[in-house]
Scaffold this motif. Structure first.
Motif, PDB file in Angstrom:
ATOM      1  N   GLY A 497      -3.523 -32.009 -49.070  1.00 22.21           N
ATOM      2  CA  GLY A 497      -2.213 -32.495 -48.692  1.00 22.21           C
ATOM      3  C   GLY A 497      -1.178 -32.053 -49.699  1.00 22.21           C
ATOM      4  N   GLY A 498       0.050 -32.496 -49.503  1.00 18.06           N
ATOM      5  CA  GLY A 498       1.129 -32.128 -50.399  1.00 18.06           C
ATOM      6  C   GLY A 498       2.191 -31.315 -49.689  1.00 18.06           C
ATOM      7  N   TYR A 499       3.297 -31.148 -50.387  1.00 19.63           N
ATOM      8  CA  TYR A 499       4.443 -30.445 -49.811  1.00 19.63           C
ATOM      9  C   TYR A 499       4.090 -29.023 -49.398  1.00 19.63           C
ATOM     10  N   CYS A 500       3.467 -28.261 -50.288  1.00 16.74           N
ATOM     11  CA  CYS A 500       3.161 -26.857 -49.996  1.00 16.74           C
ATOM     12  C   CYS A 500       2.198 -26.734 -48.821  1.00 16.74           C
ATOM     13  N   VAL A 501       1.197 -27.576 -48.805  1.00 21.34           N
ATOM     14  CA  VAL A 501       0.197 -27.510 -47.740  1.00 21.34           C
ATOM     15  C   VAL A 501       0.814 -27.857 -46.389  1.00 21.34           C
ATOM     16  N   GLU A 502       1.670 -28.879 -46.361  1.00 22.08           N
ATOM     17  CA  GLU A 502       2.280 -29.273 -45.090  1.00 22.08           C
ATOM     18  C   GLU A 502       3.238 -28.205 -44.565  1.00 22.08           C
ATOM     19  N   VAL A 503       3.962 -27.536 -45.460  1.00 18.73           N
ATOM     20  CA  VAL A 503       4.832 -26.442 -45.013  1.00 18.73           C
ATOM     21  C   VAL A 503       3.994 -25.315 -44.409  1.00 18.73           C
ATOM     22  N   PHE A 504       2.870 -25.005 -45.030  1.00 15.39           N
ATOM     23  CA  PHE A 504       2.008 -23.939 -44.536  1.00 15.39           C
ATOM     24  C   PHE A 504       1.437 -24.265 -43.163  1.00 15.39           C
ATOM     25  N   THR A 505       0.908 -25.460 -42.999  1.00 15.44           N
ATOM     26  CA  THR A 505       0.332 -25.833 -41.705  1.00 15.44           C
ATOM     27  C   THR A 505       1.402 -25.918 -40.624  1.00 15.44           C
ATOM     28  N   ALA A 506       2.607 -26.369 -40.986  1.00 10.94           N
ATOM     29  CA  ALA A 506       3.693 -26.414 -40.012  1.00 10.94           C
ATOM     30  C   ALA A 506       4.091 -25.007 -39.571  1.00 10.94           C
ATOM     31  N   ALA A 507       4.055 -24.053 -40.500  1.00  9.93           N
ATOM     32  CA  ALA A 507       4.382 -22.664 -40.150  1.00  9.93           C
ATOM     33  C   ALA A 507       3.322 -22.075 -39.228  1.00  9.93           C
ATOM     34  N   LEU A 508       2.043 -22.372 -39.498  1.00  9.10           N
ATOM     35  CA  LEU A 508       0.986 -21.863 -38.628  1.00  9.10           C
ATOM     36  C   LEU A 508       1.095 -22.430 -37.222  1.00  9.10           C
ATOM     37  N   ASP A 509       1.554 -23.667 -37.112  1.00  7.75           N
ATOM     38  CA  ASP A 509       1.709 -24.274 -35.784  1.00  7.75           C
ATOM     39  C   ASP A 509       2.773 -23.578 -34.948  1.00  7.75           C
ATOM     40  N   LEU A 510       3.712 -22.897 -35.607  1.00  8.64           N
ATOM     41  CA  LEU A 510       4.776 -22.201 -34.875  1.00  8.64           C
ATOM     42  C   LEU A 510       4.383 -20.797 -34.446  1.00  8.64           C
ATOM     43  N   LEU A 511       3.231 -20.294 -34.923  1.00  7.80           N
ATOM     44  CA  LEU A 511       2.811 -18.944 -34.544  1.00  7.80           C
ATOM     45  C   LEU A 511       2.428 -18.909 -33.072  1.00  7.80           C
TER      46      LEU A 511
END
Length: 879
Positions: A497-511
């Protein structure tokens, strides 16, 4: 006696003739033997045979060249592309005192026959051997009279780069022609930071559908969807047909065929029409030949030249044009050869004697003594032919290489642009007859016209998909022991978890495609892992990507690819902040220039108020009383100002003061700050103290340099904002002195980095990035000014005390004036008031009194104060 005179005349003529006796030996022969090596059953060979024979006929019937010398040509059929038959056919030609050979057609054969040509010094002029490794250094008697594949592969790489693809798959024939062409393509792609991610070689002999199917199945499992097909015409259509049956000619795929496809379409438009469904959307290249009257005339003759063809209509391809021009190059070279005194003489080669026998009769094979001279004359030819300018550059290649870029659409083809060595990709035709100027301006528009891609779509394919082989994306995540708000492992699970991890997973969801991934922890959990080691794991292939607080620096971008930064985080200086409550003696403290300016402005405002007040009152404030009043007001307000003013102070003023001092500086262990401070700012490494956590930051700052601590801590702003949120006795001093950001790291040239960058931009635009930031990184800030950034900068709220004091001064002045008027009103109206009066009537009387005083003072304003002093003794009331 007559014989003597004839001898004398001959001697005199030989002495005074410019060329002496050489003219006797340079008498042009009645005929000269040349040869050609072709494959009659091939697409290129059938056309080239007709073109070569037509060129020989045109030269023999032209009285302006060769001056009556007749060209005798012997055309040999090699049937296949192997070098063995080429050797036999070339030796048969050498037995006939052949001075030059047109061909061979295949690059594989050219490699072999070039060795024979070197020994026998017979020039080879090939119109179809495009292998880039057939260089003039290794094969000095090989002369390529067509475009080299180094230029064709440069065009392909430019197309790949134009559409921003990074990986391609190469399908090619596994021989000299295929391997060397694809090797050149790899070099050209590398210049543009692209690469060949997978190579699929095909057997050059007796290839069947099963082998093609097996190769294409492996290609379909790869991530890249951009396929370059470098193959021979006779099997190229078979490959595309199998690709069609496997569903590889649909949406998302890109097929780029080298010029073999355009050669088929030009040579056999009727036969290739049955394959049009298999090649829809394919991009192919064709050697560019400018339009000319000479070319149009030859095209009009072509149908008559091919009437004898038994295999049906035969179209004219560009290799046929180059074959025709090759014969003319040889004719021009022979003309200059004879004019300069060249002779057709051959000598036996002693090394061939050992090969003589019953089966190989090489008695008649000899070395062409003047072969080098003939080759030299060929290299100096500068004429205009069917293909444009026939001239060779210093590296023994035809000048002005250029290609047409063609898109197969419907039942035909469409030209979508051009590529030239001087202009790159462009949409307007360039006059290739003229050599490009050194500073040639790009008059044509860059790029290409729209393409109809496989699947009948105009949307440019992404060029890759995530591999469907079941492999998960391996993502390295650091096991930090501090600042868990950025990256942290969730206890009792394998998730992070954490800020960096959540930004990464949110970006993958937009692919627009699914990406299976797996987080892999990195570190021992006891110390913060070094980011440099984490990035090294990408270069070794252990990780496909790294997620965390990875700062994007120049050195790191050389080994991995970063996404768009998702947070800014430059370096800042944090130091202890002392809060000084000023008292009556605070004016003795040294002020900054800004504080002196503020203090001076305050005194000016107070003085101005007192002067206005003095102008409004009368005699009571003149002389010493007035000066005492001003002094008292000035001192009172200055004391009040210092008594209520807070000054924030720090011994460290910013990075500049740290660089010039010898104090110890704290840094985060493993941070890029260490290299930056030592290499960029030349701070000695011995002054840097590595720290692991915010708790160590706090202790080191509290202790200070005199007690084993540090004078300041230098770290990234994102960390320091969290650190200062609950530690109000520290603050940021000076300015942020780097402009960097955090990004996700991927393997070099990974196409996923581009798509994730686009997704990060979308997160920023729709506000999700800020929402994630507020969720993890927003904390209750300190109420003290000491924890706020920029304490050395004066803001509007920094002057609230000054504004308050000015307001009080004005209010006191107004109050004094009102009291003075009220006192004078009571003296003036007291004796005149009779009987009881109401408050309203007294108020109206007071207002009338004030108005009378204002009118009286306005009348007295023009009078000079000096004149008033003269009259005061006579009539005091006049003043």
């Amino acid at each position: 006696m007559k014989k003597v005179w004839v001898l004398v005349l001959v001697i005199l003529w030989s002495c005074f003739s410019p060329n002496g006796l050489s003219d006797v030996s340079s008498t042009r022969p009645s005929s000269v033997n040349i040869g050609a090596i072709l494959s009659f059953n091939s697409t290129i060979g059938r056309v080239a045979k007709v073109a070569i024979e037509a060129a020989v006929d045109d030269i023999n019937s032209n009285q302006t060249i060769l001056n009556g010398t007749h060209l005798n040509i012997s055309v040999q059929d090699t049937k296949v592309s192997t070098g063995f038959l080429g050797i036999i056919e070339s030796l048969l030609l050498m037995e006939k005192d052949t001075v030059a050979i047109i061909g061979p057609q295949y690059s594989v054969m050219a490699h072999v026959i070039s060795h024979i040509a070197n020994e026998l010094q017979v020039p080879l002029l090939s119109f179809a051997a495009t292998d880039p490794t057939l260089s003039s250094l290794q094969f000095p008697f090989f002369l390529r009279t067509t475009q080299s594949d180094q230029f064709q592969m440069a065009a392909v790489s430019e197309i790949v780069n134009y559409y921003q693809w990074r990986d391609v798959i190469a399908i090619f024939i596994d021989d000299d022609h295929g391997r060397n062409g694809i090797a050149t393509l790899g070099d050209k792609l590398a210049e543009k930071r692209c690469k060949i991610s997978y190579k699929a070689p095909l057997s050059p002999n007796n290839i069947n559908g099963e082998e093609i199917n097996s190769a294409l199945v492996k290609v379909a499992l790869m991530e890249s969807r951009v396929i370059v097909l470098h193959i021979y015409p006779n099997i190229g259509l078979d490959v595309l047909h199998v690709a069609q049956t496997l569903g590889m000619m649909g949406n998302g795929y890109v097929w780029i065929a080298t010029d073999w496809l355009s050669t088929i379409l030009d040579t056999d438009p009727v036969g290739s029409s049955s394959h049009m469904n298999d090649i829809q959307g394919v991009i192919t290249l064709r050697m560019y030949t400018p339009d000319s009257e000479k070319k149009r005339n030859f095209l009009s003759r072509w149908s008559n030249l091919t009437k004898v063809e038994k295999e049906g209509p035969l179209g004219l391809n560009t290799y046929g044009l180059y074959a025709y021009d090759t014969v003319w190059i040889l004719a021009y070279a022979l003309d200059e050869f004879f004019s300069s005194g060249g002779t057709l003489s051959f000598s036996n080669e002693s090394s061939l004697n050992m090969l003589k026998g019953d089966r190989l009769n090489l008695n008649n094979v000899g070395v062409f003594n003047n072969g080098s001279l003939l080759l030299e004359k060929a290299l100096k030819v500068n004429k205009t032919g069917l293909t444009g300018q026939m001239m060779f550059s210093s590296d023994v290649e035809l000048v002005n290489p250029a290609y047409e870029v063609i898109n197969v659409i419907g039942t035909g083809i469409r030209r979508i642009g051009y590529w030239s060595n001087s202009l790159g990709l462009h949409t307007g035709e360039k006059e290739e007859e003229e050599a490009p100027k050194p500073n040639h301006s790009k008059s044509s528009s860059e790029g290409l016209y729209g393409v109809i891609w496989p699947g009948q779509t105009t949307l440019t394919p992404r060029g890759w998909v995530f591999a469907s082989n079941g492999r998960h994306l391996r993502i390295g995540v650091p096991l930090r022991i501090s600042y868990h708000e950025f990256v942290s492992k969730i206890e009792g699970s394998e998730m992070f978890g954490g800020y960096c991890v959540e930004v990464f997973t949110a970006a993958l969801d937009l692919l627009p495609y699914p990406v299976p991934y797996k987080f892999i922890p990195f570190g021992d959990g006891k110390t913060n892992p070094l980011n440099s080691e984490l990035l090294h794991m990408i270069t070794t292939g252990a990780f496909d990507a790294v997620v965390g607080d990875i700062t994007i620096t120049t050195n790191r971008t050389k080994i991995v690819d970063f996404t768009q930064p998702y947070i800014e985080s430059g370096l800042v200086v944090v130091a202890p902040i002392r809060k000084l409550n000023s008292n009556a003696w605070a004016f003795l403290r040294p002020f900054t220039p800004m504080m002196w300016f503020v203090t001076g402005m305050f005194f000016f405002v107070v003085g101005a108020v007192v002067w206005i007040l003095e102008r409004r009152v009368n005699d009571d404030f003149r002389g010493p009383a007035r000066r005492q009043f001003v002094t008292i007001i000035w001192f009172s307000f200055s004391t009040l100002f210092f008594a209520h003013m807070e000054q924030l102070s720090s011994p460290v003023k910013g990075i500049e003061s740290l660089v010039t001092s010898n104090e110890l500086i704290g840094i985060l262990r493993g941070s890029f700050a260490e290299n930056y401070l030592t290499e960029e700012l030349n701070i000695m490494k011995s002054r840097l103290v590595p720290l692991n956590s915010p708790a160590e930051y706090e202790k080191a700052l509290r202790d200070g340099p005199t007690n084993g601590g540090v004078a300041a801590v230098i770290d990234e702003r994102a960390y320091m904002e969290l650190f200062l949120a609950t530690r109000c006795e520290f603050g940021v001093v000076g300015q942020e002195f780097t402009k960097m950001g955090w990004g996700f790291a991927f393997q070099r040239d990974s196409p996923l980095a581009i798509d994730v960058s686009t997704a990060i931009l979308k997160l920023s635009e729709n506000g999700d990035l800020q929402r994630i930031h507020d969720k993890w990184l927003t904390r209750s800030a300190c109420s003290s000014e000491g924890a706020k950034q920029g304490i050395d900068r004066l803001e509007l709220k920094s002057f609230w005390g000054l504004f308050l004091l000015c307001g009080i001064a004005c209010l006191v002045a107004l109050l004094c004036y009102v009291v003075r008027l009220a006192f004078r009103f009571s003296r003036h109206s007291g004796p005149n008031l009779e009987g009881p009066t109401s408050r309203s009537s007294r108020l109206r009387s007071f207002i009338s009194f004030v108005n009378e005083k204002e009118e009286q003072e306005d009348k007295n304003k023009p009078r000079e104060r000096g004149s008033c002093r003269k009259v005061v003794h006579e009539d005091d009331s006049q003043c």
